[in-house]
Design an enzyme around this catalytic site. Structure first.
Site, mmCIF file in Angstrom:
data_model
loop_
_atom_site.group_PDB
_atom_site.id
_atom_site.type_symbol
_atom_site.label_atom_id
_atom_site.label_comp_id
_atom_site.label_asym_id
_atom_site.label_seq_id
_atom_site.Cartn_x
_atom_site.Cartn_y
_atom_site.Cartn_z
ATOM 1 C CG ASP A 124 29.000 57.396 49.883
ATOM 2 O OD1 ASP A 124 27.904 56.719 50.617
ATOM 3 O OD2 ASP A 124 29.879 58.192 50.578
ATOM 4 C CG ASP B 129 30.121 57.971 57.505
ATOM 5 O OD1 ASP B 129 29.673 57.135 57.030
ATOM 6 O OD2 ASP B 129 30.282 59.202 56.827
HETATM 7 C C1 GLA Z 1 29.749 59.004 53.140
HETATM 8 C C2 GLA Z 1 30.414 57.764 53.458
HETATM 9 C C3 GLA Z 1 31.843 58.174 53.937
HETATM 10 C C4 GLA Z 1 32.733 59.128 53.221
HETATM 11 C C5 GLA Z 1 31.774 60.125 52.815
HETATM 12 C C6 GLA Z 1 32.365 61.033 51.931
HETATM 13 O O1 GLA Z 1 29.375 59.699 54.593
HETATM 14 O O2 GLA Z 1 29.864 56.851 54.407
HETATM 15 O O3 GLA Z 1 32.379 56.931 54.319
HETATM 16 O O4 GLA Z 1 32.830 58.441 51.945
HETATM 17 O O5 GLA Z 1 30.524 59.841 52.515
HETATM 18 O O6 GLA Z 1 31.480 62.402 51.150
#
Ligand code: GLA
Length: 401
Positions: A146, A204
């Protein structure tokens, strides 16, 4: 004689070796913990999900990864080795990897290219080599990496992903590398070079069809599809556009996917996501509670004819051939010469249409199988039918003999 034998064994063995070398030759499929459990994930959850993946037939259908997302970390030990949270993962990650491997499932784990992850846990910046070795020693098979807490510029992102990409290559184990910087730095242009096998193309996913006014930063199925569908030139075996998790079965329940209007979708919309993600050769990550999923959700996630479109050996992402006010039509060529055709009703109402295959560049006559109804629905040069609002029909077209 010996020469002939050698030649024959080379012929037999070459494809096997070639296959082994290519990481993520097909879009990864599995279950990912984030939408359901956020950072409350525990080893017991992962074990029970792995069991459910076997008992529901998911593993048999091709879901062969389980991905632990953010929240597993418990800091570093005296030697700076990253360790799991001892309360959530008392048996350690290696024992968990053994457990899932015994069930035919590979293990994915999560970290971030900064000091802390998105949810505030220990991450890998400046510890890339050491963490990659640790993941390899645990027999982890996949790393989602990430980008929270990292600088916004492209050069730094490239550098940080390259550092981890190289560390994974030197780790002594084949570990699929998933780049998760959400799209702002156009990772489709550079992530493969940094060692990435797939890259998220958007922020997301939330459990809804489409973003409304006031829901900025919260992506529905449609919003993600619109970005991802235009990126077909960048996808192929070992390098996929990642359109994020499947929301089928979540039904707007609380959790990260319910953020800003993520109140759930209709069954037609959940089916649409599965059809479109399959067509776009996106990874397929189930994210609902597969231990208790209902029949409607099973019908989606376990549709093996649609999974076959996603996992097709050719590895071509579908091309959008029609994009008008009411309809989108995608075509994905398949390894055996067939074509998959997806017809999406974008309107907020039911609509009827006639699809003339020649307008999609498919000039022959075809046997047309509906992959939701699992039967041949027509043959020839066109298909006519009715679609619910936001429904996607998915067809497999085989040349008529
Ligand atoms: C980000 C990613 C998500 C998830 C969260 C975890 O938002 O895009 O898919 O992995 O972090 O904290």
């Amino acid at each position: 004689m010996r020469l002939i034998l050698m030649a024959v064994s080379l012929l037999i063995l070459t494809p096997v070796f070639a296959q082994q070398k290519k990481l993520a030759a097909k879009p990864p499929m599995g279950w990912m913990s984030w939408n359901l459990l956020a950072d409350n994930v525990t080893e017991q959850d992962i074990r029970s999900m792995a069991d459910a993946m076997v008992s529901t037939g998911m593993v048999k259908a091709g879901y062969n990864y389980i991905f632990i997302d953010d929240g597993w970390q418990g800091g570093r030990d005296k030697k700076n080795n990253i360790i799991p949270d001892p309360a959530k993962f008392p048996s350690g990650i290696k024992a968990l990897a053994d457990y899932v491997h015994q069930r035919g499932i590979k293990l994915g784990i999560y970290s971030d290219a900064a000091p802390l992850t998105c949810a505030g846990y220990t991450a890998s910046l400046h510890f890339e080599q050491q963490d990659a070795k640790t993941f390899a020693s645990w027999e982890v098979d996949f790393l989602k990496y990430d980008y929270c807490g990292a600088p916004e510029d492209v050069a730094t992102a490239k550098a940080r992903y390259t550092t981890m990409g190289n560390a994974l290559k030197k780790s002594g184990r084949d570990i699929v590398f998933s780049v998760c910087e959400w799209g702002p730095r156009k990772p489709w242009l550079w992530a493969a070079e940094a060692g990435g096998n797939l890259w998220r193309t958007t922020y997301d996913i939330r459990d809804k069809w489409k973003r409304k006014t006031g829901e900025e930063g919260s992506e529905g199925i449609w919003d993600i599809y619109e970005v991802n569908v235009a990126l077909q030139d960048y996808a192929g075996p070992g390098k996929w556009n990642d359109a994020d998790m499947l929301v089928a079965g979540l039904y707007g329940k609380k959790g990260p996917s319910s953020y800003k209007g993520g109140n759930g979708c209709t069954q037609a919309e959940y089916q649409s996501q599965f059809s479109l993600w399959a067509m776009m050769s996106s990874p397929l990550y189930a994210s609902c509670d597969i231990r208790t999923m209902d029949e409607a959700t099973k019908n989606i996630l376990l549709n093996e004819e649609i999974i076959a479109i996603n996992q097709d050996e050719l590895g071509k992402q579908a091309e959008r051939k029609i994009n008008n006010e009411g309809w989108d039509i995608l075509v994905k060529p398949l390894a055996n010469g067939d074509y998959a055709v997806a017809v999406l009703n974008k309107a907020d109402t039911e609509q009827t249409t006639t699809v003339n295959f020649s307008e999609l560049g498919l000039t022959g006559k075809y046997m047309v199988k509906d992959l939701w109804q699992h039967k041949q629905v027509t043959k020839g040069k066109s298909w006519k039918g009715k679609l619910a609002s936001h429904e996607t029909k998915l067809f497999r077209l085989s040349a008529q003999q």
